[in-house]
Each structure stands twice: as structure tokens, then as C-alpha cells.
Design a protein around this motif. Sequence first.
Motif, PDB file in Angstrom:
ATOM      1  N   ILE A   1      23.428  26.043   3.488  1.00  0.00           N
ATOM      2  CA  ILE A   1      24.312  25.013   4.046  1.00  0.00           C
ATOM      3  C   ILE A   1      23.737  23.630   3.768  1.00  0.00           C
ATOM      4  CG2 ILE A   1      25.312  24.083   6.159  1.00  0.00           C
ATOM      5  CD1 ILE A   1      26.547  26.697   5.307  1.00  0.00           C
ATOM      6  N   THR A   2      22.423  23.484   3.925  1.00  0.00           N
ATOM      7  CA  THR A   2      21.775  22.201   3.669  1.00  0.00           C
ATOM      8  C   THR A   2      21.968  21.777   2.221  1.00  0.00           C
ATOM      9  OG1 THR A   2      20.096  22.717   5.339  1.00  0.00           O
ATOM     10  CG2 THR A   2      19.596  20.939   3.808  1.00  0.00           C
ATOM     11  N   ARG A   3      21.799  22.711   1.287  1.00  0.00           N
ATOM     12  CA  ARG A   3      21.969  22.391  -0.133  1.00  0.00           C
ATOM     13  C   ARG A   3      23.415  22.020  -0.442  1.00  0.00           C
ATOM     14  NH1 ARG A   3      22.583  25.045  -5.395  1.00  0.00           N
ATOM     15  NH2 ARG A   3      21.215  23.981  -6.892  1.00  0.00           N
ATOM     16  N   MET A   4      24.368  22.699   0.200  1.00  0.00           N
ATOM     17  CA  MET A   4      25.774  22.389  -0.019  1.00  0.00           C
ATOM     18  C   MET A   4      26.095  20.971   0.453  1.00  0.00           C
ATOM     19  SD  MET A   4      29.176  24.210   1.586  1.00  0.00           S
ATOM     20  CE  MET A   4      28.820  23.498   3.207  1.00  0.00           C
ATOM     21  N   LEU A   5      25.605  20.595   1.630  1.00  0.00           N
ATOM     22  CA  LEU A   5      25.848  19.250   2.154  1.00  0.00           C
ATOM     23  C   LEU A   5      25.162  18.190   1.291  1.00  0.00           C
ATOM     24  CD1 LEU A   5      25.516  19.921   5.988  1.00  0.00           C
ATOM     25  CD2 LEU A   5      27.598  19.406   4.718  1.00  0.00           C
ATOM     26  N   LEU A   6      23.993  18.531   0.760  1.00  0.00           N
ATOM     27  CA  LEU A   6      23.305  17.603  -0.140  1.00  0.00           C
ATOM     28  C   LEU A   6      24.144  17.383  -1.395  1.00  0.00           C
ATOM     29  CD1 LEU A   6      20.859  15.915  -0.952  1.00  0.00           C
ATOM     30  CD2 LEU A   6      19.786  18.007  -1.811  1.00  0.00           C
ATOM     31  N   GLY A   7      24.743  18.451  -1.906  1.00  0.00           N
ATOM     32  CA  GLY A   7      25.608  18.326  -3.073  1.00  0.00           C
ATOM     33  C   GLY A   7      26.798  17.426  -2.803  1.00  0.00           C
ATOM     34  N   ILE A   8      27.371  17.543  -1.607  1.00  0.00           N
ATOM     35  CA  ILE A   8      28.492  16.674  -1.230  1.00  0.00           C
ATOM     36  C   ILE A   8      28.046  15.218  -1.183  1.00  0.00           C
ATOM     37  CG2 ILE A   8      30.088  16.091   0.641  1.00  0.00           C
ATOM     38  CD1 ILE A   8      30.178  19.087   1.320  1.00  0.00           C
ATOM     39  N   SER A   9      26.855  14.976  -0.643  1.00  0.00           N
ATOM     40  CA  SER A   9      26.351  13.598  -0.571  1.00  0.00           C
ATOM     41  C   SER A   9      26.125  13.028  -1.970  1.00  0.00           C
ATOM     42  CB  SER A   9      25.060  13.538   0.257  1.00  0.00           C
ATOM     43  OG  SER A   9      23.960  14.078  -0.459  1.00  0.00           O
ATOM     44  N   VAL A  10      25.721  13.868  -2.924  1.00  0.00           N
ATOM     45  CA  VAL A  10      25.559  13.421  -4.313  1.00  0.00           C
ATOM     46  C   VAL A  10      26.895  12.938  -4.865  1.00  0.00           C
ATOM     47  CG1 VAL A  10      25.050  14.165  -6.673  1.00  0.00           C
ATOM     48  CG2 VAL A  10      23.584  14.903  -4.795  1.00  0.00           C
ATOM     49  N   ILE A  11      27.942  13.728  -4.640  1.00  0.00           N
ATOM     50  CA  ILE A  11      29.276  13.383  -5.143  1.00  0.00           C
ATOM     51  C   ILE A  11      29.766  12.078  -4.532  1.00  0.00           C
ATOM     52  CG2 ILE A  11      31.694  14.109  -5.221  1.00  0.00           C
ATOM     53  CD1 ILE A  11      30.649  17.008  -5.298  1.00  0.00           C
TER      54      ILE A  11
ATOM     55  N   LEU B   1      23.979   4.410  -8.190  1.00  0.00           N
ATOM     56  CA  LEU B   1      24.016   5.424  -9.242  1.00  0.00           C
ATOM     57  C   LEU B   1      22.628   6.035  -9.439  1.00  0.00           C
ATOM     58  CD1 LEU B   1      26.134   6.579 -11.215  1.00  0.00           C
ATOM     59  CD2 LEU B   1      25.308   4.938 -12.912  1.00  0.00           C
ATOM     60  N   TYR B   2      21.603   5.196  -9.391  1.00  0.00           N
ATOM     61  CA  TYR B   2      20.224   5.679  -9.504  1.00  0.00           C
ATOM     62  C   TYR B   2      19.866   6.597  -8.332  1.00  0.00           C
ATOM     63  CZ  TYR B   2      15.130   5.525  -9.064  1.00  0.00           C
ATOM     64  OH  TYR B   2      13.801   5.865  -8.900  1.00  0.00           O
ATOM     65  N   LEU B   3      20.279   6.203  -7.122  1.00  0.00           N
ATOM     66  CA  LEU B   3      19.999   7.025  -5.947  1.00  0.00           C
ATOM     67  C   LEU B   3      20.783   8.336  -5.993  1.00  0.00           C
ATOM     68  CD1 LEU B   3      20.023   4.229  -3.225  1.00  0.00           C
ATOM     69  CD2 LEU B   3      18.027   5.376  -4.214  1.00  0.00           C
ATOM     70  N   ALA B   4      22.010   8.299  -6.509  1.00  0.00           N
ATOM     71  CA  ALA B   4      22.804   9.521  -6.659  1.00  0.00           C
ATOM     72  C   ALA B   4      22.117  10.478  -7.626  1.00  0.00           C
ATOM     73  CB  ALA B   4      24.214   9.178  -7.146  1.00  0.00           C
ATOM     74  N   TYR B   5      21.543   9.929  -8.698  1.00  0.00           N
ATOM     75  CA  TYR B   5      20.823  10.763  -9.661  1.00  0.00           C
ATOM     76  C   TYR B   5      19.607  11.412  -8.994  1.00  0.00           C
ATOM     77  CZ  TYR B   5      17.894  12.082 -13.622  1.00  0.00           C
ATOM     78  OH  TYR B   5      17.101  12.775 -14.493  1.00  0.00           O
ATOM     79  N   GLY B   6      18.880  10.637  -8.178  1.00  0.00           N
ATOM     80  CA  GLY B   6      17.737  11.196  -7.464  1.00  0.00           C
ATOM     81  C   GLY B   6      18.151  12.300  -6.510  1.00  0.00           C
ATOM     82  N   ALA B   7      19.275  12.110  -5.813  1.00  0.00           N
ATOM     83  CA  ALA B   7      19.785  13.138  -4.902  1.00  0.00           C
ATOM     84  C   ALA B   7      20.224  14.375  -5.686  1.00  0.00           C
ATOM     85  CB  ALA B   7      20.943  12.583  -4.081  1.00  0.00           C
ATOM     86  N   PHE B   8      20.810  14.140  -6.868  1.00  0.00           N
ATOM     87  CA  PHE B   8      21.226  15.265  -7.717  1.00  0.00           C
ATOM     88  C   PHE B   8      20.020  16.087  -8.163  1.00  0.00           C
ATOM     89  CE2 PHE B   8      21.786  16.833 -12.093  1.00  0.00           C
ATOM     90  CZ  PHE B   8      22.754  17.811 -11.857  1.00  0.00           C
ATOM     91  N   LYS B   9      18.935  15.403  -8.560  1.00  0.00           N
ATOM     92  CA  LYS B   9      17.725  16.123  -8.962  1.00  0.00           C
ATOM     93  C   LYS B   9      17.159  16.920  -7.793  1.00  0.00           C
ATOM     94  CE  LYS B   9      15.943  15.909 -12.406  1.00  0.00           C
ATOM     95  NZ  LYS B   9      16.101  16.769 -13.622  1.00  0.00           N
TER      96      LYS B   9
END
Length: 202
Positions: free
Chosen positions: A176-186, A80-88
Amino acid sequence: MWIYLLQGIGYGLAAAAQPGPLQMFLISQTLTRGWKRTLLSGFAPLISDGPIILVSLLVLSQVPAWLQRGLYVAGGLLILYLAYGAFKAWQNFESPLARSESDPQRSLFKAVMINILNPVPYLFWMLVLGPILLAGWQETPVHGIGFLAGFYSTMIGSSLGLIFVFGTVQKLGLRITRMLLGISVIVLFCFAIYELFLGIAG
């Protein structure tokens, strides 16, 4: 020895093909930090799995169920902490190449912690890989070593391949990179909730 080597390769492919918290962490790190700074993290299982194998073979089968649930909760909180970091990183997205301050050793530490706090590798080694390793080692240590070599060379190679693949995605453009990063956050968030659920409801 060849039988154990092939078994190791097969299980290494199976482990690498199953999406998990570590794979999603490697993807998010590659998309935000670049593949060169993430490459070291692909070797995390070589560091984390030593204690995991020992615990799985010698201890885990005798410990109470609450300890396993505790691992799920701890792992869920870390993810969850890593997901938050990826979200930021997604929220304040910029070109990965601009993040020169990134420390590969810090990413490696995070990847190692994900594996150590994830109960799945413990269960996998205790129920599936452990008996094969013990059987091979009892025949001759060469068989056990062959099994480990096949497993880790395949799994690490697959992780490095994953990093390279998503590293080339950057050439498709920042959108595209930002979109894939968003998917990884989810996906990371879903893994965190799932592990927390297993720990609390189990």
C-alpha cells in the motif's frame, strides 16, 4: 484581534486543503523516509514565507510578467527533479525504516525551495493575504501578528497532521505504501508539467 485571528485560521485551512507541490513532496518524503524524518519539513513555510511576503508586498506587483513566468519555469524544473527522485524511490522501494541515512535538514531545504520557486504563494500573498495583513497592521500591529499566528499555526498544524496520517499508512503494509508513493510521483509530475506550461505558454 479575534477577527484577524479567525481570518488567519480560515485562510490557513484553505491553503492547507489545496493540494500543491509542497503537500505532495511531504507525502512522498513521509512514504520513503518515514514521518519522523519528514516532520521538520512541515515547518518549511516558516522559513520560506518571510521573503515571499516581502517580495509580494513590495516588489512583485511592479515587476514584468516575464519574471513571473521565469518563476513558474524554475519551480516546474525543481518539482520535475523531485518527481524523478520519488520515482527512483518507488522503483527501488524498500521499507522506509531501512533508510537511516536520510537527512531531515536536506528534506527541509528541498521543501523551502519548492515554496520559494512556486509563484502561487507570491500571488496568494499579493492578492489575498497581503491586503488583510496590511489592514490589520495599520490598525495595530497586534492585529497583524494575530492574523499571521492564526494562518501559520493552522497551516503548519495541517502539514504536520498530513505527515502523521501518511506515516501511519506504513502500518498497512509495504504494498500500500509503494502504491501511494507511485501516486505521489504522478501528481508531482503533473504539477511540474503544469508549472512549466504556465511559464512557457504564459
